[in-house]
Design a protein around this motif. Structure first.
Motif, PDB file in Angstrom:
ATOM      1  N   SER A 144       0.842  -1.192   0.000  1.00  0.00           N
ATOM      2  CA  SER A 144       0.000   0.000   0.000  1.00  0.00           C
ATOM      3  C   SER A 144       0.874   1.238   0.000  1.00  0.00           C
ATOM      4  CB  SER A 144      -0.900  -0.004   1.236  1.00  0.00           C
ATOM      5  OG  SER A 144      -1.664   1.175   1.292  1.00  0.00           O
ATOM      6  N   PHE A 145       0.727   2.048  -1.025  1.00  0.00           N
ATOM      7  CA  PHE A 145       1.595   3.210  -1.196  1.00  0.00           C
ATOM      8  C   PHE A 145       0.802   4.419  -1.660  1.00  0.00           C
ATOM      9  CE2 PHE A 145       5.640   0.934  -1.125  1.00  0.00           C
ATOM     10  CZ  PHE A 145       5.246  -0.359  -1.439  1.00  0.00           C
ATOM     11  N   SER A 146       1.353   5.599  -1.428  1.00  0.00           N
ATOM     12  CA  SER A 146       0.914   6.760  -2.191  1.00  0.00           C
ATOM     13  C   SER A 146       1.450   6.580  -3.595  1.00  0.00           C
ATOM     14  CB  SER A 146       1.477   8.049  -1.585  1.00  0.00           C
ATOM     15  OG  SER A 146       0.846   8.357  -0.372  1.00  0.00           O
ATOM     16  N   THR A 188      -2.769   7.472   0.166  1.00  0.00           N
ATOM     17  CA  THR A 188      -3.334   6.216   0.637  1.00  0.00           C
ATOM     18  C   THR A 188      -4.741   6.386   1.202  1.00  0.00           C
ATOM     19  OG1 THR A 188      -2.197   6.544   2.745  1.00  0.00           O
ATOM     20  CG2 THR A 188      -1.106   5.135   1.122  1.00  0.00           C
ATOM     21  N   ASP A 189      -5.089   7.612   1.600  1.00  0.00           N
ATOM     22  CA  ASP A 189      -6.444   7.849   2.122  1.00  0.00           C
ATOM     23  C   ASP A 189      -7.405   8.305   1.030  1.00  0.00           C
ATOM     24  OD1 ASP A 189      -6.074  11.242   3.518  1.00  0.00           O
ATOM     25  OD2 ASP A 189      -5.561  10.386   1.572  1.00  0.00           O
ATOM     26  N   LYS A 222      -7.831   5.393  -8.209  1.00  0.00           N
ATOM     27  CA  LYS A 222      -7.204   4.116  -7.892  1.00  0.00           C
ATOM     28  C   LYS A 222      -8.256   3.098  -7.557  1.00  0.00           C
ATOM     29  CE  LYS A 222      -3.698   1.996  -4.969  1.00  0.00           C
ATOM     30  NZ  LYS A 222      -3.102   1.992  -3.637  1.00  0.00           N
ATOM     31  N   ASN A 245      -8.672   0.099  -5.462  1.00  0.00           N
ATOM     32  CA  ASN A 245      -7.971  -0.562  -4.362  1.00  0.00           C
ATOM     33  C   ASN A 245      -8.111  -2.087  -4.406  1.00  0.00           C
ATOM     34  OD1 ASN A 245      -6.859   1.736  -3.054  1.00  0.00           O
ATOM     35  ND2 ASN A 245      -8.888   2.226  -2.262  1.00  0.00           N
ATOM     36  N   ASN A 250      -5.244  -2.744  -6.814  1.00  0.00           N
ATOM     37  CA  ASN A 250      -4.066  -1.868  -6.711  1.00  0.00           C
ATOM     38  C   ASN A 250      -3.652  -1.278  -8.056  1.00  0.00           C
ATOM     39  OD1 ASN A 250      -3.391  -1.510  -4.060  1.00  0.00           O
ATOM     40  ND2 ASN A 250      -1.814  -3.085  -4.006  1.00  0.00           N
ATOM     41  N   ALA A 281       5.527   5.304  -6.932  1.00  0.00           N
ATOM     42  CA  ALA A 281       4.916   4.923  -5.661  1.00  0.00           C
ATOM     43  C   ALA A 281       5.933   5.052  -4.533  1.00  0.00           C
ATOM     44  CB  ALA A 281       4.392   3.488  -5.727  1.00  0.00           C
ATOM     45  N   ARG A 335       5.850   4.618   0.099  1.00  0.00           N
ATOM     46  CA  ARG A 335       5.117   4.611   1.375  1.00  0.00           C
ATOM     47  C   ARG A 335       5.219   5.956   2.068  1.00  0.00           C
ATOM     48  NH1 ARG A 335       6.832  -0.853   2.126  1.00  0.00           N
ATOM     49  NH2 ARG A 335       5.034  -2.238   2.103  1.00  0.00           N
ATOM     50  N   TRP A 346      -0.224  12.773   0.102  1.00  0.00           N
ATOM     51  CA  TRP A 346      -1.190  13.040  -0.960  1.00  0.00           C
ATOM     52  C   TRP A 346      -0.918  14.375  -1.646  1.00  0.00           C
ATOM     53  CZ3 TRP A 346      -4.159  17.404  -0.989  1.00  0.00           C
ATOM     54  CH2 TRP A 346      -4.200  18.126   0.209  1.00  0.00           C
TER      55      TRP A 346
END
Length: 120
Positions: free
Chosen positions: A28-30, A50-51, A68, A70, A73, A94, A96, A100
């Motif tokens: 899970s990454f930006s 990620t949010d 995105k 999810n 991915n 990408a 971590r 944003w």
């Protein structure tokens, strides 16, 4: 190990649309889209945190949409009302640690191979 695989580039006339995809394997990454035109530096286009928060460079606001899925991915960049100045190699990135609202090249440690977008 993180892998980013882009697809969806091509040639289009001014005013047209393209959708880029980036399949991400590894966590899970930006994620973000960058582009690099011939003879120019790499510049940020849009970022997806990620949010789910997003940010765009002023040059593409109102024309490009980053999203995105999810479930698998996959990052997308819907590009509408394309202009010749949008011509560039587009890269998915990408990290971590990126936020944003971060569109700095140095903030992203993982990169795809790039996909060419040409607008005539």
């Amino acid at each position: 190990h993180v892998q980013l695989v882009e697809s969806g580039g091509g040639s289009v006339q001014a005013g047209g649309s393209l959708r880029l995809s980036c399949a991400q394997y590894g966590g899970s990454f930006s994620m973000a889209w960058f582009r690099q035109a011939p003879g120019k530096g790499r510049e940020g286009v849009a970022v997806h945190g990620t949010d789910g928060s997003t940010m765009y460079d002023d040059s593409v606001k109102g024309r490009f949409t980053i999203s995105k899925d999810n479930a698998d991915n996959t990052l997308y960049l819907q590009m509408n009302s394309l202009k010749p100045e949008d011509t560039a190699m587009y890269y998915c990135a990408a990290d971590r640690g990126a936020s944003w609202c971060d569109l700095e090249v140095s903030s992203f440690g993982y990169w795809g191979q790039g996909t060419q977008v040409t607008v005539s």
